[in-house]
Design a protein around this motif. Structure first.
Motif, PDB file in Angstrom:
ATOM      1  N   PRO A  19       0.822  -1.212   0.000  1.00 46.53           N
ATOM      2  CA  PRO A  19       0.000   0.000   0.000  1.00 46.53           C
ATOM      3  C   PRO A  19       0.859   1.266   0.000  1.00 46.53           C
ATOM      4  O   PRO A  19       1.881   1.338   0.676  1.00 46.53           O
ATOM      5  N   ALA A  20       0.441   2.227  -0.788  1.00 52.41           N
ATOM      6  CA  ALA A  20       1.192   3.481  -0.881  1.00 52.41           C
ATOM      7  C   ALA A  20       1.145   4.246   0.435  1.00 52.41           C
ATOM      8  O   ALA A  20       0.202   4.129   1.220  1.00 52.41           O
ATOM      9  N   ASP A  21       2.199   5.019   0.656  1.00 49.45           N
ATOM     10  CA  ASP A  21       2.274   5.900   1.822  1.00 49.45           C
ATOM     11  C   ASP A  21       2.104   5.156   3.144  1.00 49.45           C
ATOM     12  O   ASP A  21       1.419   5.608   4.058  1.00 49.45           O
ATOM     13  N   VAL A  22       2.717   3.969   3.228  1.00 52.94           N
ATOM     14  CA  VAL A  22       2.711   3.227   4.486  1.00 52.94           C
ATOM     15  C   VAL A  22       3.620   3.956   5.462  1.00 52.94           C
ATOM     16  O   VAL A  22       4.797   4.163   5.196  1.00 52.94           O
ATOM     17  N   ILE A  79       5.436  -5.249  10.696  1.00 52.23           N
ATOM     18  CA  ILE A  79       5.250  -6.692  10.530  1.00 52.23           C
ATOM     19  C   ILE A  79       4.558  -7.084   9.218  1.00 52.23           C
ATOM     20  O   ILE A  79       5.019  -8.014   8.532  1.00 52.23           O
ATOM     21  N   PRO A  80       3.469  -6.425   8.794  1.00 50.39           N
ATOM     22  CA  PRO A  80       2.846  -6.840   7.531  1.00 50.39           C
ATOM     23  C   PRO A  80       3.769  -6.714   6.315  1.00 50.39           C
ATOM     24  O   PRO A  80       3.578  -7.407   5.317  1.00 50.39           O
ATOM     25  N   LEU A  81       4.769  -5.853   6.398  1.00 54.43           N
ATOM     26  CA  LEU A  81       5.672  -5.633   5.275  1.00 54.43           C
ATOM     27  C   LEU A  81       6.772  -6.677   5.179  1.00 54.43           C
ATOM     28  O   LEU A  81       7.421  -6.806   4.135  1.00 54.43           O
ATOM     29  N   VAL A  82       6.991  -7.418   6.257  1.00 55.80           N
ATOM     30  CA  VAL A  82       8.101  -8.383   6.287  1.00 55.80           C
ATOM     31  C   VAL A  82       7.650  -9.786   6.684  1.00 55.80           C
ATOM     32  O   VAL A  82       8.473 -10.664   6.919  1.00 55.80           O
ATOM     33  N   ARG A  83       6.352  -9.991   6.746  1.00 55.30           N
ATOM     34  CA  ARG A  83       5.830 -11.279   7.208  1.00 55.30           C
ATOM     35  C   ARG A  83       6.338 -12.442   6.358  1.00 55.30           C
ATOM     36  O   ARG A  83       6.420 -13.589   6.813  1.00 55.30           O
ATOM     37  N   HIS A  84       6.690 -12.153   5.089  1.00 56.03           N
ATOM     38  CA  HIS A  84       7.112 -13.218   4.181  1.00 56.03           C
ATOM     39  C   HIS A  84       8.404 -13.910   4.609  1.00 56.03           C
ATOM     40  O   HIS A  84       8.695 -15.012   4.147  1.00 56.03           O
ATOM     41  N   ILE A  85       9.204 -13.288   5.487  1.00 49.63           N
ATOM     42  CA  ILE A  85      10.449 -13.943   5.905  1.00 49.63           C
ATOM     43  C   ILE A  85      10.275 -14.765   7.179  1.00 49.63           C
ATOM     44  O   ILE A  85      11.192 -15.486   7.579  1.00 49.63           O
ATOM     45  N   ALA A  86       9.126 -14.688   7.811  1.00 49.00           N
ATOM     46  CA  ALA A  86       8.938 -15.349   9.109  1.00 49.00           C
ATOM     47  C   ALA A  86       9.051 -16.862   9.017  1.00 49.00           C
ATOM     48  O   ALA A  86       9.507 -17.519   9.964  1.00 49.00           O
ATOM     49  N   GLU A  87       8.667 -17.442   7.887  1.00 51.87           N
ATOM     50  CA  GLU A  87       8.667 -18.899   7.747  1.00 51.87           C
ATOM     51  C   GLU A  87       9.954 -19.438   7.145  1.00 51.87           C
ATOM     52  O   GLU A  87      10.099 -20.652   6.969  1.00 51.87           O
ATOM     53  N   ARG A  88      10.899 -18.578   6.843  1.00 53.76           N
ATOM     54  CA  ARG A  88      12.123 -19.022   6.183  1.00 53.76           C
ATOM     55  C   ARG A  88      12.992 -19.872   7.111  1.00 53.76           C
ATOM     56  O   ARG A  88      13.046 -19.647   8.318  1.00 53.76           O
ATOM     57  N   LYS A  89      13.685 -20.831   6.534  1.00 52.33           N
ATOM     58  CA  LYS A  89      14.556 -21.720   7.295  1.00 52.33           C
ATOM     59  C   LYS A  89      15.964 -21.153   7.434  1.00 52.33           C
ATOM     60  O   LYS A  89      16.786 -21.712   8.147  1.00 52.33           O
ATOM     61  N   GLU A 105      18.239 -17.302   7.890  1.00 49.11           N
ATOM     62  CA  GLU A 105      18.053 -15.935   8.357  1.00 49.11           C
ATOM     63  C   GLU A 105      18.080 -14.968   7.173  1.00 49.11           C
ATOM     64  O   GLU A 105      18.986 -15.010   6.350  1.00 49.11           O
ATOM     65  N   TYR A 106      17.068 -14.110   7.125  1.00 49.10           N
ATOM     66  CA  TYR A 106      16.999 -13.039   6.136  1.00 49.10           C
ATOM     67  C   TYR A 106      17.138 -11.712   6.874  1.00 49.10           C
ATOM     68  O   TYR A 106      16.501 -11.510   7.915  1.00 49.10           O
ATOM     69  N   PHE A 107      17.945 -10.824   6.325  1.00 45.06           N
ATOM     70  CA  PHE A 107      18.087  -9.491   6.908  1.00 45.06           C
ATOM     71  C   PHE A 107      17.467  -8.494   5.945  1.00 45.06           C
ATOM     72  O   PHE A 107      17.864  -8.400   4.776  1.00 45.06           O
ATOM     73  N   VAL A 108      16.463  -7.759   6.428  1.00 47.09           N
ATOM     74  CA  VAL A 108      15.698  -6.828   5.604  1.00 47.09           C
ATOM     75  C   VAL A 108      15.930  -5.403   6.101  1.00 47.09           C
ATOM     76  O   VAL A 108      16.025  -5.166   7.313  1.00 47.09           O
ATOM     77  N   CYS A 109      16.009  -4.482   5.173  1.00 49.00           N
ATOM     78  CA  CYS A 109      16.135  -3.065   5.519  1.00 49.00           C
ATOM     79  C   CYS A 109      14.986  -2.283   4.887  1.00 49.00           C
ATOM     80  O   CYS A 109      14.774  -2.358   3.675  1.00 49.00           O
ATOM     81  N   LEU A 110      14.238  -1.564   5.712  1.00 44.00           N
ATOM     82  CA  LEU A 110      13.194  -0.663   5.232  1.00 44.00           C
ATOM     83  C   LEU A 110      13.747   0.758   5.238  1.00 44.00           C
ATOM     84  O   LEU A 110      14.266   1.225   6.251  1.00 44.00           O
ATOM     85  N   SER A 111      13.633   1.437   4.093  1.00 46.64           N
ATOM     86  CA  SER A 111      14.021   2.851   4.002  1.00 46.64           C
ATOM     87  C   SER A 111      12.788   3.718   4.202  1.00 46.64           C
ATOM     88  O   SER A 111      11.727   3.435   3.634  1.00 46.64           O
ATOM     89  N   LEU A 112      12.912   4.772   4.998  1.00 47.26           N
ATOM     90  CA  LEU A 112      11.793   5.675   5.264  1.00 47.26           C
ATOM     91  C   LEU A 112      12.193   7.100   4.905  1.00 47.26           C
ATOM     92  O   LEU A 112      13.352   7.499   5.089  1.00 47.26           O
ATOM     93  N   ASN A 113      11.219   7.851   4.413  1.00 46.58           N
ATOM     94  CA  ASN A 113      11.481   9.256   4.128  1.00 46.58           C
ATOM     95  C   ASN A 113      11.285  10.091   5.395  1.00 46.58           C
ATOM     96  O   ASN A 113      11.022   9.556   6.475  1.00 46.58           O
ATOM     97  N   GLY A 114      11.372  11.393   5.267  1.00 47.88           N
ATOM     98  CA  GLY A 114      11.272  12.271   6.433  1.00 47.88           C
ATOM     99  C   GLY A 114       9.933  12.223   7.120  1.00 47.88           C
ATOM    100  O   GLY A 114       9.821  12.571   8.306  1.00 47.88           O
ATOM    101  N   ALA A 115       8.894  11.773   6.400  1.00 47.04           N
ATOM    102  CA  ALA A 115       7.555  11.670   6.988  1.00 47.04           C
ATOM    103  C   ALA A 115       7.311  10.301   7.610  1.00 47.04           C
ATOM    104  O   ALA A 115       6.202  10.019   8.073  1.00 47.04           O
ATOM    105  N   GLY A 116       8.337   9.447   7.603  1.00 47.43           N
ATOM    106  CA  GLY A 116       8.177   8.112   8.165  1.00 47.43           C
ATOM    107  C   GLY A 116       7.479   7.144   7.234  1.00 47.43           C
ATOM    108  O   GLY A 116       7.030   6.078   7.671  1.00 47.43           O
ATOM    109  N   GLU A 117       7.405   7.479   5.931  1.00 39.55           N
ATOM    110  CA  GLU A 117       6.765   6.612   4.957  1.00 39.55           C
ATOM    111  C   GLU A 117       7.803   5.693   4.315  1.00 39.55           C
ATOM    112  O   GLU A 117       8.931   6.103   4.045  1.00 39.55           O
TER     113      GLU A 117
END
Length: 218
Positions: A93-96, A105-115, A117-129
């Motif tokens: 969804p836009a502007d999360v 959690i909804p943005l990274v749920r896909h790695i929860a079942e992995r066997k 370890e996955y390391f994910v990085c979320l980038s956010l702008n100044g508005a926290g989006e």
């Protein structure tokens, strides 16, 4: 075994998409349209049926699981994995906006079942989006080596103001290890030099998660 060329033209998945749109196809037909053909001894619909049965209820199918299906080689496994990953990226969804660990959690749920370890990085702008959501590394069963240059290369390209780190624990325990804490401190130091805020580092398991900020480790 029936070849795709032996199927009436109007019933072929790709032809149906052209005439009626992808929404008219079943999941199996959509998979058949993606892979395009079967493999030795397996027609396209047989392979598509096997892939359909392997798909998780949520998230992206694991490459290794796809590769284990008879009739699926590296090319077809890559096609399916790539199609799912592209859809995941485009239909977030836009502007999360991230304000709590639960928003992540909804943005990274896909790695929860992995066997692994996955390391994910979320980038956010100044508005926290959220402006970027990437798997940085995939590692061993209980350890995913992470280097700051790999983490922040795309973050800088995103012109991000802040980041949230997430990695999964296949063991099922969300408790941070000594390596988790050491890596986080290393990333905090690198982020400080770059002028980028680290909002949180979340450890995700199948059933729960832990915020290192809430634990007082950031």
């Amino acid at each position: 075994m029936k070849r795709i060329s032996e199927v009436p033209a109007l019933d072929r998945p790709r032809e149906k998409i052209a005439v009626r749109g992808p929404e008219a196809l079943t999941d199996r037909e959509l998979i058949a349209a993606i892979i395009g053909s079967g493999g030795p001894g397996h027609d396209v619909f047989e392979v598509a049926r096997a892939i359909e049965r392997t798909l998780p209820a949520e998230g992206i199918p694991a490459y290794a699981d796809l590769l284990a299906i008879p009739g699926v080689g590296a090319a077809k496994a890559s096609q399916i994995a790539a199609a799912f990953e592209l859809a995941r990226r485009r239909f977030v969804p836009a502007d999360v906006r991230i304000t709590t660990p639960e928003d992540v959690i909804p943005l990274v749920r896909h790695i929860a079942e992995r066997k692994q370890e996955y390391f994910v990085c979320l980038s956010l702008n100044g508005a926290g989006e959220v402006v970027g959501n990437r798997v940085v590394t995939k590692g061993l069963l209980n350890y995913s080596p992470v280097h700051p240059r790999e983490v922040f290369a795309d973050v800088i390209t995103d012109r991000a103001a802040s980041v949230v780190f997430v990695h999964n624990h296949p063991s099922g325990s969300p408790e941070p290890s000594r390596e988790d804490i050491a890596i986080t401190r290393q990333l905090l130091d690198a982020a400080g030099i770059l002028g980028i805020r680290v909002l949180d580092h979340i450890i995700l398991t199948r059933k729960n998660h832990l915020s290192m900020r809430e634990r007082g480790l950031l």
